[in-house]
Enzyme design. Structure first.
Site, PDB file in Angstrom:
ATOM      1  CD  GLU A  78    -138.722 -28.612  85.091  1.00 52.37           C
ATOM      2  OE1 GLU A  78    -137.883 -29.311  85.667  1.00 52.37           O
ATOM      3  OE2 GLU A  78    -138.658 -28.331  83.882  1.00 52.37           O
ATOM      4  CG  ASP A  98    -140.229 -30.134  81.160  1.00 51.55           C
ATOM      5  OD1 ASP A  98    -139.594 -29.071  81.348  1.00 51.55           O
ATOM      6  OD2 ASP A  98    -139.764 -31.247  81.439  1.00 51.55           O
ATOM      7  CB  ILE A 100    -135.828 -26.607  78.620  1.00 49.11           C
ATOM      8  CG1 ILE A 100    -135.996 -25.235  77.968  1.00 49.11           C
ATOM      9  CG2 ILE A 100    -134.618 -27.332  78.031  1.00 49.11           C
ATOM     10  CD1 ILE A 100    -134.807 -24.303  78.170  1.00 49.11           C
ATOM     11  CG  ASP A 101    -138.247 -33.469  79.191  1.00 47.12           C
ATOM     12  OD1 ASP A 101    -137.811 -33.522  80.351  1.00 47.12           O
ATOM     13  OD2 ASP A 101    -138.633 -34.468  78.562  1.00 47.12           O
ATOM     14  CB  THR A 103    -132.185 -29.107  82.011  1.00 46.63           C
ATOM     15  OG1 THR A 103    -132.319 -30.112  83.031  1.00 46.63           O
ATOM     16  CG2 THR A 103    -133.507 -28.382  81.861  1.00 46.63           C
ATOM     17  CG  ASP A 245    -140.682 -34.361  83.561  1.00 48.63           C
ATOM     18  OD1 ASP A 245    -140.036 -33.458  83.003  1.00 48.63           O
ATOM     19  OD2 ASP A 245    -140.618 -34.587  84.784  1.00 48.63           O
TER      20      ASP A 245
END
Length: 324
Positions: A78, A98, A100-101, A103, A245
């Site tokens: 990402e 990803d 940190i999915d 945020t 994602d």
């Protein structure tokens, strides 16, 4: 030359990826503590800046470890994508990440946050790891080998967690949805109208209302997919996500007997030879996703027929929205 990923190598990659996810999870917890400390009214540190800082830090950690262990693998992430690095999807083994999915959850301390690590091979997702360090939940899957949930230090549990029950109609469904990042009138109105029809009572003035049990929003595409695989969500629908994602979640859903499809148009295709539940590169990168949990065979229909019926009922209810 394309690397031929054998099952033994995929298992080795899974071991590496799980260890990497847990290492990244420690950094995510550190970031969350730093962000929550900025909620002090006297703090001059912007929490959004800290989220970006940790997003980049986690992705750099992951990218560097992957380069060290698998130097020939491609990488789609990402943060690197946002900064202009946009590799094409090829047949080569590719990590799709990803860092940190969830945020927004990260900012608010809502503990549905994860790192999502997928592997794409020959343009299809073949391995997925989703780790939520805040709840210590680890979801894993390899193509053809099933998917699993490990809670804390317990043993891996095969997904779905319980024998799947039939789903006669959307009126019996618990559905995961998201509001998305587009907040213009057109986007919000389309989603609002869709949510109204999904939950509304047709006998009380809601035209086309399906009276679904309820809607839920975890704020993380990867975790929404994981919970579909787990069997707790019946469906998950979103528009506007990206491949990183959903890549890991797609494998985890499929290996739990669930299905994933793309837009309204994919399901409405007139060609009967086209499998709407085959996640092609166009679906993986199409930014429109519908997942349906595993459904059992019944005397009336197979589980696959039931999934297709529910997906068609769903897309006959909601509005298509342009991904932004």
């Amino acid at each position: 030359m394309t690397t031929n990923l054998q099952l033994t190598e995929l298992r080795s990659i899974l071991t590496f990826t799980v260890k990497l996810a847990r290492t990244a999870g420690t950094l995510m917890l550190e970031g969350s503590q730093a962000i929550q400390s900025t909620l002090d009214i006297d703090s001059k540190v912007n929490s959004i800046d800290l989220v970006t800082e940790y997003d980049i830090a986690v992705e750099n950690l992951v990218m560097n470890e992957i380069k060290r262990e698998y130097p020939n693998f491609k990488f789609i992430g990402e943060e690197s994508y946002s900064s202009g690095t946009r590799p094409e999807l090829t047949d080569e083994p590719t990590f799709c990440v990803d860092p940190i999915d969830g945020t927004t959850n990260f900012v608010h301390g809502f503990p549905y946050i994860c790192i999502s690590l997928g592997v794409i091979y020959q343009k299809r997702p073949v391995l997925g790891v989703i780790y939520n360090p805040f709840l210590n939940h680890l979801y894993t899957a390899i193509e053809g080998q099933g998917s699993y949930l490990t809670r804390g230090s317990g043993q891996p549990m095969k997904l779905p967690l319980a024998s799947p029950k039939p789903l006669p109609a959307l009126s019996k469904a618990l559905i995961a949805v998201e509001w998305g990042s587009a907040r213009d009138v057109q986007a919000i109105s389309a989603r609002s109208n869709s949510f109204l029809r999904l939950t509304g009572d047709p006998t009380d003035g809601v035209s086309g209302g399906r009276m679904a049990h309820s809607l839920r929003s975890l704020g993380s595409a990867a975790l929404n997919l994981a919970v579909v695989a787990q069997g707790a969500f019946d469906l998950y629908w979103d528009i506007g996500c990206w491949a990183w994602d959903v890549c890991a979640g797609v494998v985890i859903v499929q290996e739990a007997g669930g299905v994933v499809t793309g837009s309204h148009a994919v399901l409405a295709a007139a060609d009967p030879s086209i499998d709407p539940f085959k996640v092609t590169p166009e679906i993986l990168t199409g930014r429109k996703y519908l997942a349906v949990r595993r459904l059992p065979d019944t005397p009336q229909e197979t589980g696959r027929e039931a999934q297709l019926r529910i997906a068609r009922e769903f897309y006959g209810t909601v509005e298509d929205i342009q991904a932004k």
